[in-house]
Design a protein around this motif. Structure first.
Motif, short mmCIF file in Angstrom:
data_model
loop_
_atom_site.label_atom_id
_atom_site.label_comp_id
_atom_site.label_asym_id
_atom_site.label_seq_id
_atom_site.Cartn_x
_atom_site.Cartn_y
_atom_site.Cartn_z
N ARG A 55 -6.21 18.04 6.94
CA ARG A 55 -5.94 16.91 6.27
C ARG A 55 -7.09 16.09 5.77
O ARG A 55 -7.44 15.29 6.47
N PRO A 56 -7.90 16.35 4.60
CA PRO A 56 -9.14 15.64 4.21
C PRO A 56 -8.87 14.18 3.91
O PRO A 56 -9.85 13.46 4.26
N GLU A 57 -7.60 13.76 3.70
CA GLU A 57 -7.48 12.54 3.32
C GLU A 57 -7.10 11.63 4.49
O GLU A 57 -6.81 10.36 4.45
N VAL A 58 -6.50 12.19 5.54
CA VAL A 58 -6.17 11.40 6.90
C VAL A 58 -7.08 10.40 7.35
O VAL A 58 -8.14 10.60 7.22
N LEU A 59 -6.63 9.40 7.70
CA LEU A 59 -7.21 8.23 8.43
C LEU A 59 -7.46 8.33 9.79
O LEU A 59 -6.62 8.56 10.56
N ILE A 60 -8.91 8.30 10.10
CA ILE A 60 -9.26 8.76 11.63
C ILE A 60 -9.58 7.36 12.10
O ILE A 60 -10.62 6.77 11.59
N ALA A 61 -9.26 6.93 13.21
CA ALA A 61 -9.35 5.42 13.57
C ALA A 61 -9.93 5.61 15.48
O ALA A 61 -9.62 6.69 15.93
N VAL A 62 -10.09 4.35 15.81
CA VAL A 62 -10.47 4.42 17.46
C VAL A 62 -10.51 3.00 17.52
O VAL A 62 -10.85 1.97 16.64
N ASP A 63 -10.03 2.39 18.84
CA ASP A 63 -10.58 1.32 19.43
C ASP A 63 -11.93 1.28 20.07
O ASP A 63 -12.04 1.75 20.96
N HIS A 64 -12.89 0.88 19.13
CA HIS A 64 -14.07 0.98 19.62
C HIS A 64 -14.97 -0.58 19.38
O HIS A 64 -15.68 -0.44 18.32
N GLU A 65 -14.69 -1.41 20.28
CA GLU A 65 -15.17 -2.94 19.95
C GLU A 65 -16.30 -3.34 20.72
O GLU A 65 -17.10 -4.36 20.33
N GLY A 66 -16.54 -2.59 21.82
CA GLY A 66 -17.74 -2.98 22.71
C GLY A 66 -17.21 -3.44 24.00
O GLY A 66 -16.05 -3.52 23.95
N GLY A 67 -18.06 -3.53 24.90
CA GLY A 67 -17.41 -3.93 26.28
C GLY A 67 -16.81 -2.91 27.07
O GLY A 67 -17.00 -1.61 26.70
N ARG A 68 -15.83 -3.35 27.30
CA ARG A 68 -14.95 -2.54 28.26
C ARG A 68 -13.79 -1.63 27.34
O ARG A 68 -13.26 -0.68 27.60
N VAL A 69 -14.00 -1.93 26.08
CA VAL A 69 -13.36 -1.24 25.07
C VAL A 69 -14.10 -0.45 24.10
O VAL A 69 -14.32 -1.03 22.93
N GLN A 70 -14.66 0.64 24.67
CA GLN A 70 -15.61 1.36 23.65
C GLN A 70 -15.40 2.84 24.19
O GLN A 70 -15.56 3.21 25.41
N ARG A 71 -14.64 3.69 23.41
CA ARG A 71 -14.06 4.84 23.61
C ARG A 71 -15.14 5.87 23.65
O ARG A 71 -15.01 6.77 24.54
N PHE A 72 -16.25 5.80 22.88
CA PHE A 72 -17.44 6.82 22.87
C PHE A 72 -18.31 6.44 23.47
O PHE A 72 -19.00 5.15 22.97
N ARG A 73 -18.99 6.69 24.54
CA ARG A 73 -19.95 6.14 25.39
C ARG A 73 -21.23 7.13 25.24
O ARG A 73 -22.25 6.74 24.59
N GLU A 74 -21.27 8.20 25.87
CA GLU A 74 -22.62 8.99 26.10
C GLU A 74 -23.05 9.60 24.64
O GLU A 74 -22.37 10.14 23.80
N GLY A 75 -23.83 9.06 24.11
CA GLY A 75 -24.63 9.40 22.81
C GLY A 75 -24.36 8.38 21.89
O GLY A 75 -24.99 8.61 20.81
N PHE A 76 -23.65 7.33 22.42
CA PHE A 76 -23.59 6.33 21.21
C PHE A 76 -24.24 5.04 21.98
O PHE A 76 -24.49 4.83 23.10
N THR A 77 -24.55 4.09 20.98
CA THR A 77 -25.13 2.89 21.57
C THR A 77 -24.05 1.97 22.28
O THR A 77 -22.96 2.17 21.71
N ARG A 78 -24.51 1.63 23.52
CA ARG A 78 -23.68 0.71 24.19
C ARG A 78 -23.64 -0.50 23.69
O ARG A 78 -24.48 -1.33 23.47
#
Length: 340
Positions: A55-78
């Protein structure tokens, strides 16, 4: 229907055959990723590409706010908790606002480069010291500081090309109960809410692309949680505040949503109250019930237009970020702040 009203989640690192079939359902307009969907940057890039192939047009989201709510960590800026920016603001407002802008830009740029469309940020709640689930996710207890820092963060996100979603309307910070496991009740009058928690939403409504309401009952205003209340969403958010963007329900799997009934009742109640898209997370059976219960639902063309407006038009590349002195400078600043 290009952008259906349901946002679902995925089980793991790769799309399963069942999930490919689910993605083809026109009622599915979005996917939200969690920490369980992230092993490393290469895997995330492969996953978002696989999603786009179905689905090319599907919206892809995440809860990635910083602090304890950061889903992607390794390889991403903390990213530090937003309260750190609030503390810096009290010492040096100009530096804090500049860093908030850069934080929004960097956070958005990294996510966009890996194929996501947006993160559910910023948190516009006030930190009264009562709510552990909000706590340091909030910039400050003072609405004027929350407004100024969030405004800068939103500008940075927009500079990167990412839409911004404010949460949790009209404010989750005053109640101690956690809506993930309980139904919080805020017993303040509308006047009290309007003079405190609502202020950032009022000020930032023109800049926000999305808003997520709280699963909280504001008992002196309405007997329904805000996310199921036409009074909060249609009368106040749309008419009084003039908000034009997407209204997302908070996760319908949370305990705070159970007041509306079973999953099908929750979905209908949220959409009827004014939500454009409903989230059903961490319960595949519940998600399937919602999809079944919404067959034949008369989905608003206006909602579909609002959702289509969230599609990202251009993305930075990882190579361009690595070569950008600003990106490297801000990444170093944020990593240092996150470790304090």
């Amino acid at each position: 229907m290009t952008h259906g009203p349901v946002m679902l989640d995925l089980e793991g690192y790769e799309l399963t055959e069942d999930e490919r079939a689910l993605l083809a359902n026109p009622l599915v307009g979005g996917l939200i990723l969690f920490a369980r969907n992230y092993r490393d940057p290469y895997q995330l890039q492969s996953l978002t590409r696989a999603i786009r192939e179905v689905r090319p047009e599907v919206l892809i989201a995440v809860d990635h706010e910083g602090g304890r709510v950061q889903r992607f960590r390794e390889g991403f800026t903390r990213i530090p908790a937003m309260a750190k920016l609030g503390e810096l603001f009290l010492q040096d407002p100009e530096q804090a606002l500049e860093l908030a802008w850069d934080t929004g830009w960097l956070m958005a740029s990294e996510l966009l480069a890996y194929g996501l469309d947006f993160t559910f940020a910023p948190v516009l709640d006030l930190d009264y010291g009562f709510s552990e689930v909000i706590g340091d996710r909030a910039f400050s207890k003072r609405p004027e500081i929350v407004t100024r820092l969030a405004d800068a963060l939103i500008e940075g996100m927009h500079e990167a090309g990412m839409p911004a979603t404010g949460k949790h309307f009209p404010g989750h910070g005053y109640v101690a109960a956690d809506s993930h496991v309980d139904l919080p009740v805020d017993e303040r009058s509308f006047k009290e809410i309007d003079e405190s928690c609502l202020k950032p939403f009022v000020a930032l409504a023109p800049q926000l692309d999305g808003v997520m309401p709280a699963h909280v009952v504001y008992s002196q205003v309405d007997n329904k949680p805000a996310g199921f209340s036409a009074h909060w969403l249609k009368d106040i958010l749309r008419r009084q505040l003039g908000f034009k963007g997407v209204i997302f329900s908070d996760d319908l799997g949370m305990a705070g949503a159970a007041a509306a009934g079973g999953y099908i009742e929750r979905a209908h109640a949220a959409l009827d109250a004014g939500c454009d898209m409903v989230l059903v997370c961490n319960d595949r059976k519940g998600a399937l019930e919602v999809l079944s219960g919404l067959e034949g639902y008369s989905f608003s063309p206006r909602s579909e237009q609002r959702l289509a407006a969230l599609q990202v038009m251009s993305r930075p590349t990882l190579e361009s970020l690595d070569a950008d002195p600003r990106y490297n400078r801000v990444a170093d600043q944020l990593e240092a702040m996150a470790q304090i």
